[in-house]
Design an enzyme around this catalytic site. Structure first.
Site, mmCIF file in Angstrom:
data_model
loop_
_atom_site.group_PDB
_atom_site.id
_atom_site.type_symbol
_atom_site.label_atom_id
_atom_site.label_comp_id
_atom_site.label_asym_id
_atom_site.label_seq_id
_atom_site.Cartn_x
_atom_site.Cartn_y
_atom_site.Cartn_z
ATOM 1 N N LYS A 135 0.927 -1.124 -0.163
ATOM 2 C CA LYS A 135 0.012 0.181 -0.149
ATOM 3 C C LYS A 135 0.971 1.232 0.206
ATOM 4 O O LYS A 135 0.321 2.223 -0.684
ATOM 5 C CB LYS A 135 -1.067 -0.049 1.089
ATOM 6 C CG LYS A 135 -2.175 -1.107 1.011
ATOM 7 C CD LYS A 135 -3.108 -1.062 1.910
ATOM 8 C CE LYS A 135 -4.227 -1.949 1.553
ATOM 9 N NZ LYS A 135 -4.144 -3.374 1.725
HETATM 10 C C1 PLP Z 1 -4.695 -4.529 1.071
HETATM 11 C C2 PLP Z 1 -3.781 -5.908 0.997
HETATM 12 C C3 PLP Z 1 -4.242 -6.856 -0.011
HETATM 13 C C4 PLP Z 1 -5.462 -6.597 -0.839
HETATM 14 O O1 PLP Z 1 -5.268 -5.630 -1.777
HETATM 15 P P1 PLP Z 1 -6.587 -5.114 -2.670
HETATM 16 O O2 PLP Z 1 -5.948 -3.952 -3.674
HETATM 17 O O3 PLP Z 1 -7.311 -4.509 -1.537
HETATM 18 O O4 PLP Z 1 -7.036 -6.230 -3.409
HETATM 19 C C5 PLP Z 1 -3.476 -7.869 0.107
HETATM 20 N N1 PLP Z 1 -2.491 -8.167 0.866
HETATM 21 C C6 PLP Z 1 -2.102 -7.156 1.901
HETATM 22 C C7 PLP Z 1 -0.771 -7.356 2.625
HETATM 23 C C8 PLP Z 1 -2.650 -5.898 1.823
HETATM 24 O O5 PLP Z 1 -2.424 -4.992 2.837
#
Ligand code: PLP
Length: 495
Positions: A135
């Site tokens: 993220k």
């Molecule tokens: C947010 C997140 C996901 C999922 O990603 P999306 O964009 O919501 O599909 C998967 N793994 C981790 C570690 C995350 O923080």
């Protein structure tokens, strides 16, 4: 570039100046009609251009991609802002200088072997930002974009959010110390790991406010929704959001698909004739939505493999054509918690493309979703079209996760986190041997010590800078599940 809504109430305006441009939707969240913003068309990237982009640094590639979507920030400013975002310092995380400079290095588990017709298997490292999850790739850019746009307009914003872990810390590290913006982040009291708590609560920046709610993540999320639907309060206190439907976050994520494609097809001297497959651990459909858009732009992506955990709403759709969001009581708490999502908010963006960008179809279908119902495309022509979009989907369970973490360590000497393990498990199953398969790493194992301990019988390594983070003094206000309590905190600070 102008933007339209997937629900299209404002789409009749697309051809005139009323349709918004990038900076107008940056702070907006949902479109006024309840839909999600998308560019009115996807910029196309031809072969010749791909070859030019192949040699670019991450920041220059990010500018090449993002300037196609952002044309209302002066080029020099946008370039400088991007160059400031994607640095080896921000995404270095103690790695050697060469790896850090790549920002998102590709790590081969099995090298490609042309002679034997083997495409290879690789992990794309996306988790070396400040909070050790992918993220940060988008959120750091968002922080700098917000700061820039707010300064230009002389405005301020108060970001209100709820987190079960990764999003909140990523947002706080991206916004800390920035002028003109404050973050109020709700988290479920005593339900996050000690490490996650420490990551958020040890921030002492004046513009960061941690609020722990004596309840669940859903309770916290409901409070955010209640505050945001109080339009008078929202306007008076300039409440904004950074949730995963934000278009700028998706746009930023498109970049690393290009970067990974080049790395997987021979690097600087390679060629853009061959296709690459990607496997993506998915929850809200944000990460893989960026892959879908990269493919629509012309990047030769042969297959997009969507991996879910036990919460398999999305896998079900890609196999059956039925999208049936679950209520929170039906959502399993799993050992890949960031994918414990039963209503994939970004999925509406893909559905819009699938139905031929017909906003009235989405409006009808999603009025059912918003009312707690489901969408059944199984008997429609749209379902037949699904194969044009390159998706495949699979599911991974707790036992799969542990086995994959163990096997990956034994075979390749690499410790991966539980979410990445879901991606690797499903990606390995749905792989064609001759096509390179790139699995997106979404977090580092250090964030999920307990599950790594269960799989390997020992704790994962922790980056030096985060040793002992649990011992730092913490700052958090604990409240009951109460909308008024949150409003009171915001008022106390701003009035
Ligand atoms: C947010 C997140 C996901 C999922 O990603 P999306 O964009 O919501 O599909 C998967 N793994 C981790 C570690 C995350 O923080």
């Amino acid at each position: 570039m102008r933007y339209l809504s997937t629900r299209g109430q404002s789409n009749s305006d697309t051809k005139n100046s009323a349709a918004p441009r990038f900076t107008e939707i940056l702070l907006a969240g949902l479109a006024p009609d309840g839909g999600l913003y998308l560019p009115e068309s996807y910029p196309q990237v031809g072969k010749a251009e791909l070859e030019e982009w192949r040699g670019l640094s991450y920041a220059d590639l990010a500018y090449a991609v993002l300037s196609r979507f952002i044309d209302d920030i002066p080029a020099a400013d946008l370039q400088a802002l991007i160059a400031r975002t994607y640095t080896a310092q921000v995404y270095g995380n103690g790695r050697n200088r060469e790896q850090a400079a790549e920002i998102t290095p590709l790590r081969w588990l099995e090298k490609p072997d042309e002679a034997r017709g083997e495409g290879g298997l690789a992990i794309l490292e996306l988790s070396n930002g400040p909070t050790l999850a992918f993220k940060d790739m988008a959120m750091q850019l968002l922080g700098n974009l917000f700061e820039y746009v707010l300064a230009k307009r002389g405005e301020e914003i108060n970001i209100l959010g709820a987190t079960s872990g990764d999003t909140g810390s990523s947002a706080e590290y991206a916004m800390r110390g920035k002028e003109r913006l404050r973050v109020f982040m709700l988290s479920p009291h005593q339900r996050m790991s000690a490490f996650q708590r420490a990551q958020m609560y040890s921030l002492h920046d004046e513009n960061i406010h941690n609020i722990a709610v004596r309840g669940s993540f859903d309770d916290a999320q409901d409070i955010v929704k209640a505050v945001s639907s109080d339009h008078a309060f929202k306007a008076r206190y300039r409440i904004g959001a950074v949730n995963s439907i934000n278009w700028a976050r998706i746009a930023a994520q498109i970049v690393y698909y290009f970067k990974a494609y080049f790395a997987a097809t021979g690097g600087v001297g390679g060629s853009s004739d061959r296709e690459v497959a990607f496997a993506v651990p998915s929850g809200n459909f944000g990460n893989i939505c960026a892959g879908h858009i990269a493919r629509m732009m012309g990047l030769p992506i042969g297959r997009l493999v969507l991996a879910t955990n036990e919460n398999d709403v999305l896998k079900e759709f890609f196999q059956s054509g039925v999208y049936r969001p679950r209520v929170s009581a039906e959502t399993h708490a799993t050992s890949s918690p960031s994918m414990d999502i039963s209503k994939a908010s970004n999925f509406e963006r893909f559905a819009f493309d699938l139905v031929g960008r017909n906003a009235s179809v989405i409006r009808n279908l999603w009025s059912a979703v918003d009312a707690g119902g489901s969408v059944d495309l199984s008997k429609t022509s749209f379902f037949a079209k699904l194969s044009d979009f390159g998706f495949a989907a699979g599911r991974s369970t707790h036992a799969d996760r542990l086995a994959t973490i163990r096997q990956t360590f034994e075979k390749y000497g690499l410790v991966i986190d539980p979410h990445t393990a879901d991606g690797l498990k499903v990606g390995s199953e749905l792989r064609s041997p001759d096509m390179p398969m790139v699995v997106l790493e979404t977090a580092l194992p250090a964030k999920f010590e307990e599950t790594i301990g269960e799989a390997l019988g020992r704790r994962p390594e922790r980056p030096a800078a985060l040793q002992g983070i649990e011992d730092l003094p913490q700052r958090v206000e604990v409240i009951d599940v109460s909308v008024d309590a949150v409003k009171a905190i915001i008022q106390r600070l701003l009035d």
